[in-house]
Scaffold this motif. Structure first.
Motif, PDB file in Angstrom:
ATOM      1  N   LEU A  25     -40.957  -2.641  -9.100  1.00  0.00           N
ATOM      2  CA  LEU A  25     -40.153  -3.349  -8.101  1.00  0.00           C
ATOM      3  C   LEU A  25     -39.243  -4.320  -8.817  1.00  0.00           C
ATOM      4  O   LEU A  25     -39.668  -5.007  -9.744  1.00  0.00           O
ATOM      5  N   GLY A  32     -49.211  12.097  -2.455  1.00  0.00           N
ATOM      6  CA  GLY A  32     -48.627  10.858  -1.977  1.00  0.00           C
ATOM      7  C   GLY A  32     -47.758  10.212  -3.041  1.00  0.00           C
ATOM      8  O   GLY A  32     -47.724  10.649  -4.181  1.00  0.00           O
ATOM      9  N   LEU A  33     -47.043   9.174  -2.653  1.00  0.00           N
ATOM     10  CA  LEU A  33     -46.167   8.476  -3.590  1.00  0.00           C
ATOM     11  C   LEU A  33     -46.935   7.402  -4.345  1.00  0.00           C
ATOM     12  O   LEU A  33     -47.862   6.792  -3.804  1.00  0.00           O
ATOM     13  N   PHE A  53     -36.095   4.934   2.056  1.00  0.00           N
ATOM     14  CA  PHE A  53     -36.184   5.779   0.875  1.00  0.00           C
ATOM     15  C   PHE A  53     -34.971   6.690   0.744  1.00  0.00           C
ATOM     16  O   PHE A  53     -34.425   7.160   1.744  1.00  0.00           O
ATOM     17  N   GLY A  54     -34.609   6.948  -0.504  1.00  0.00           N
ATOM     18  CA  GLY A  54     -33.596   7.957  -0.782  1.00  0.00           C
ATOM     19  C   GLY A  54     -34.211   9.336  -0.774  1.00  0.00           C
ATOM     20  O   GLY A  54     -35.407   9.503  -0.511  1.00  0.00           O
ATOM     21  N   SER A 106     -39.584  -8.078   4.339  1.00  0.00           N
ATOM     22  CA  SER A 106     -40.784  -8.092   3.504  1.00  0.00           C
ATOM     23  C   SER A 106     -41.641  -6.845   3.673  1.00  0.00           C
ATOM     24  O   SER A 106     -42.576  -6.637   2.931  1.00  0.00           O
ATOM     25  N   TYR A 107     -41.321  -6.001   4.660  1.00  0.00           N
ATOM     26  CA  TYR A 107     -42.230  -4.877   4.856  1.00  0.00           C
ATOM     27  C   TYR A 107     -41.551  -3.559   5.162  1.00  0.00           C
ATOM     28  O   TYR A 107     -42.203  -2.538   5.165  1.00  0.00           O
ATOM     29  N   LYS A 108     -40.279  -3.501   5.387  1.00  0.00           N
ATOM     30  CA  LYS A 108     -39.657  -2.216   5.679  1.00  0.00           C
ATOM     31  C   LYS A 108     -38.889  -1.708   4.480  1.00  0.00           C
ATOM     32  O   LYS A 108     -38.136  -2.443   3.859  1.00  0.00           O
ATOM     33  N   LEU A 109     -39.101  -0.438   4.155  1.00  0.00           N
ATOM     34  CA  LEU A 109     -38.382   0.203   3.068  1.00  0.00           C
ATOM     35  C   LEU A 109     -37.618   1.401   3.598  1.00  0.00           C
ATOM     36  O   LEU A 109     -38.069   2.069   4.526  1.00  0.00           O
ATOM     37  N   PHE A 146     -38.241   8.535  -6.380  1.00  0.00           N
ATOM     38  CA  PHE A 146     -37.517   8.005  -5.232  1.00  0.00           C
ATOM     39  C   PHE A 146     -37.232   6.523  -5.423  1.00  0.00           C
ATOM     40  O   PHE A 146     -38.098   5.773  -5.890  1.00  0.00           O
ATOM     41  N   ARG A 149     -36.405  -7.385  -7.872  1.00  0.00           N
ATOM     42  CA  ARG A 149     -35.878  -8.199  -6.784  1.00  0.00           C
ATOM     43  C   ARG A 149     -34.371  -8.357  -6.933  1.00  0.00           C
ATOM     44  O   ARG A 149     -33.825  -8.187  -8.030  1.00  0.00           O
ATOM     45  N   TYR A 208     -40.536   4.893  -6.883  1.00  0.00           N
ATOM     46  CA  TYR A 208     -41.802   5.568  -6.656  1.00  0.00           C
ATOM     47  C   TYR A 208     -41.758   6.947  -7.294  1.00  0.00           C
ATOM     48  O   TYR A 208     -40.691   7.557  -7.433  1.00  0.00           O
ATOM     49  N   GLN A 249     -37.258  -0.653  -5.110  1.00  0.00           N
ATOM     50  CA  GLN A 249     -38.483  -0.139  -5.721  1.00  0.00           C
ATOM     51  C   GLN A 249     -38.290   1.318  -6.120  1.00  0.00           C
ATOM     52  O   GLN A 249     -37.502   2.040  -5.504  1.00  0.00           O
ATOM     53  N   GLN A 251     -29.732   7.497   5.277  1.00  0.00           N
ATOM     54  CA  GLN A 251     -30.495   6.992   4.161  1.00  0.00           C
ATOM     55  C   GLN A 251     -29.776   5.797   3.558  1.00  0.00           C
ATOM     56  O   GLN A 251     -28.568   5.801   3.385  1.00  0.00           O
ATOM     57  N   HIS A 309     -46.378   3.857  -6.464  1.00  0.00           N
ATOM     58  CA  HIS A 309     -45.456   2.758  -6.724  1.00  0.00           C
ATOM     59  C   HIS A 309     -45.333   2.557  -8.239  1.00  0.00           C
ATOM     60  O   HIS A 309     -46.338   2.405  -8.942  1.00  0.00           O
TER      61      HIS A 309
END
Lengths: 110, 112
Positions: free
Chosen positions: A48, A42-43, A100-101, A95-98, A88, A50, A35, A33, A2, A45
């Motif tokens: 966010l 579901g999660l 999560f903890g 720009s598109y991969k996260l 979380f 930066r 959540y 971010q 993680q 948002h």
């Protein structure tokens, strides 16, 4: 492994109190971010921030980011029973991969 | 406004049976699409992501595969389920220029 790890794993507070959750991560990030997840759902948002920002607000939420310490905190002020959920952090390097903890379980007692 | 649908909501399947979970997004074009799995009481593990039709990236070697036959449709499949495939499967989307992700309601899969 993680990227983000939340602390504490579980938190129980009284309604009206503030809740603070922390997130630590290991590598450089583009954004972080937060959540919320209600049980079995579901999660959602929340906010966010930066990598070039230090603090951000949204309603009763305040997020800080310290890139030198590779950590972030989420503060929920004047908590309500409806804030009971898992929270979380997720770190983004592209720009598109996260990543999560494992989350903080927050219980707000009425 | 954008909405994301997942079905079924719950699924109980025997070991060795096939799997097909579907996710569709409405109200946006050319979204990035994601499949995650969440073990009980744990964080999310990214399984697959897609930046366009037919473009699938796999994050974790496993018994699962994904396909994107249409712009706003993302399918998670398996030919033969294992007990370890049990979990909560979440689909998500994000806009091309924005990193925030938006999740569907999830599918609870139990492999028996």
């Amino acid at each position: 492994s993680q990227q983000g790890e939340e602390d504490p794993q579980a938190l129980s507070i009284q309604e009206g109190e503030n809740a603070t959750m922390n997130c630590s991560y290991k590598t450089s990030i583009n954004n972080l971010q937060w959540y919320r997840q209600n049980s079995g759902r579901g999660l959602v948002h929340l906010i966010l921030i930066r990598s070039n920002e230090r603090e951000k607000h949204s309603g009763r939420l305040r997020v800080t980011l310290d890139t030198s310490k590779k950590s972030s905190s989420l503060l929920i002020t004047a908590s309500r029973a409806a804030d009971t959920a898992s929270y979380f952090c997720a770190t983004g390097r592209s720009s598109y991969k996260l990543i999560f903890g494992s989350g903080t379980r927050l219980l707000v007692r009425p | 406004s954008q909405t994301i649908h997942q079905w079924p909501a719950t699924l109980v399947q025997p070991v060795g049976s096939p799997l097909s979970l579907e996710c569709t997004v409405e109200g946006t074009s050319n979204p990035n699409l994601y499949w995650y799995r969440q073990a009980a009481g744990r964080g999310l593990q990214l399984l697959f992501y897609s930046v366009g039709i037919g473009q699938i990236s796999s994050e974790v070697p496993q018994n699962l595969s994904a396909s994107r036959p249409q712009d706003r449709q993302f399918i998670l499949s398996s030919k033969k389920l294992l007990l370890s495939d049990s979990g909560f499967y979440l689909c998500a989307w994000s806009a091309t220029a924005s990193p925030g992700q938006y999740f569907g309601p999830g599918t609870r899969l139990t492999v028996t």
